[in-house]
Scaffold this motif. Structure first.
Motif, PDB file in Angstrom:
ATOM      1  N   ILE A  19     -62.618 -12.219 -12.478  1.00 35.59           N
ATOM      2  CA  ILE A  19     -61.556 -12.042 -11.480  1.00 35.59           C
ATOM      3  C   ILE A  19     -61.690 -10.669 -10.822  1.00 35.59           C
ATOM      4  CG2 ILE A  19     -59.055 -11.736 -11.218  1.00 35.59           C
ATOM      5  CD1 ILE A  19     -58.737 -13.937 -13.361  1.00 35.59           C
ATOM      6  N   GLU A  20     -62.004  -9.665 -11.616  1.00 38.62           N
ATOM      7  CA  GLU A  20     -62.179  -8.321 -11.067  1.00 38.62           C
ATOM      8  C   GLU A  20     -63.356  -8.270 -10.103  1.00 38.62           C
ATOM      9  OE1 GLU A  20     -63.369  -4.059 -12.926  1.00 38.62           O
ATOM     10  OE2 GLU A  20     -61.757  -5.149 -13.944  1.00 38.62           O
TER      11      GLU A  20
ATOM     12  N   THR B 138     -62.249  -9.961  -6.801  1.00 41.22           N
ATOM     13  CA  THR B 138     -61.342  -9.130  -6.003  1.00 41.22           C
ATOM     14  C   THR B 138     -62.057  -7.907  -5.459  1.00 41.22           C
ATOM     15  OG1 THR B 138     -60.564  -8.018  -7.993  1.00 41.22           O
ATOM     16  CG2 THR B 138     -59.275  -9.894  -7.213  1.00 41.22           C
ATOM     17  N   ARG B 139     -63.028  -7.379  -6.189  1.00 43.43           N
ATOM     18  CA  ARG B 139     -63.787  -6.237  -5.699  1.00 43.43           C
ATOM     19  C   ARG B 139     -64.713  -6.669  -4.567  1.00 43.43           C
ATOM     20  NH1 ARG B 139     -67.254  -4.309  -9.955  1.00 43.43           N
ATOM     21  NH2 ARG B 139     -65.380  -4.213 -11.185  1.00 43.43           N
TER      22      ARG B 139
ATOM     23  N   MET C 138     -64.057  -8.745  -2.192  1.00 42.57           N
ATOM     24  CA  MET C 138     -63.354  -8.921  -0.917  1.00 42.57           C
ATOM     25  C   MET C 138     -63.553  -7.685  -0.055  1.00 42.57           C
ATOM     26  SD  MET C 138     -59.763 -10.538  -2.062  1.00 42.57           S
ATOM     27  CE  MET C 138     -59.625 -12.243  -2.432  1.00 42.57           C
TER      28      MET C 138
ATOM     29  N   THR D 194     -62.747  -4.711   2.587  1.00 40.58           N
ATOM     30  CA  THR D 194     -61.571  -3.861   2.764  1.00 40.58           C
ATOM     31  C   THR D 194     -60.839  -4.185   4.056  1.00 40.58           C
ATOM     32  OG1 THR D 194     -62.948  -2.152   3.768  1.00 40.58           O
ATOM     33  CG2 THR D 194     -62.515  -1.972   1.407  1.00 40.58           C
TER      34      THR D 194
ATOM     35  N   GLY E 143     -58.139  -6.654   3.333  1.00 48.31           N
ATOM     36  CA  GLY E 143     -57.024  -6.020   2.649  1.00 48.31           C
ATOM     37  C   GLY E 143     -56.147  -5.241   3.604  1.00 48.31           C
TER      38      GLY E 143
END
Length: 129
Positions: free
Chosen positions: A111-112, A115-116, A118, A120, A123
């Motif tokens: 999961i980390e 998410t990393r 993705m 910026t 975000g």
């Protein structure tokens, strides 16, 4: 005694605690990994048998060696459990390898990574809306 009774829950907790202490401090077998923990203990309602769920932090060979060491020391562990617990019957212990903690750590890492991965800019766009 019913399986989900308060008494059975207390017996399970006490057996788990004592098994953990015996494995941590009383066992001298070099095959048993130092990062071995008792995740849960399920004592049958008749107090004759017990399933101890064991988690080993390490690779597959360390897990296999630890389970072999615990199975060979089953008599010693049962004798120590009888000495520390005041029960009419000392349950016969079956050790089961539990990999739920390892699975949870692996899933957290995945999961980390996702998410990393993705960008910026995605975000930042979510924050502006």
């Amino acid at each position: 005694m019913r399986k989900r009774s308060i008494k059975n829950t207390r017996v399970n907790t006490e057996v788990q605690r004592e098994l953990s202490n015996i494995i941590r401090s009383g066992l001298k077998d070099p095959r048993v990994a130092p990062w071995t923990s008792v995740v849960a203990a399920e004592v049958a309602p008749d107090l004759k048998t017990c399933k101890a769920y064991i988690s080993v932090l390490g690779n597959e060979e360390e897990q296999k060696n630890t389970m072999e060491g615990l199975r060979s020391a089953e008599g010693f562990i049962r004798r120590e459990l009888a000495r520390t617990l005041n029960m009419r019957n000392t349950p016969e212990i079956t050790f089961v390898l539990d990999q739920s903690i390892e699975y949870g750590v692996t899933m957290s890492k995945k999961i980390e990574e996702v998410t990393r991965g993705m960008t910026t800019s995605e975000g930042e766009k979510d924050v502006e809306e």
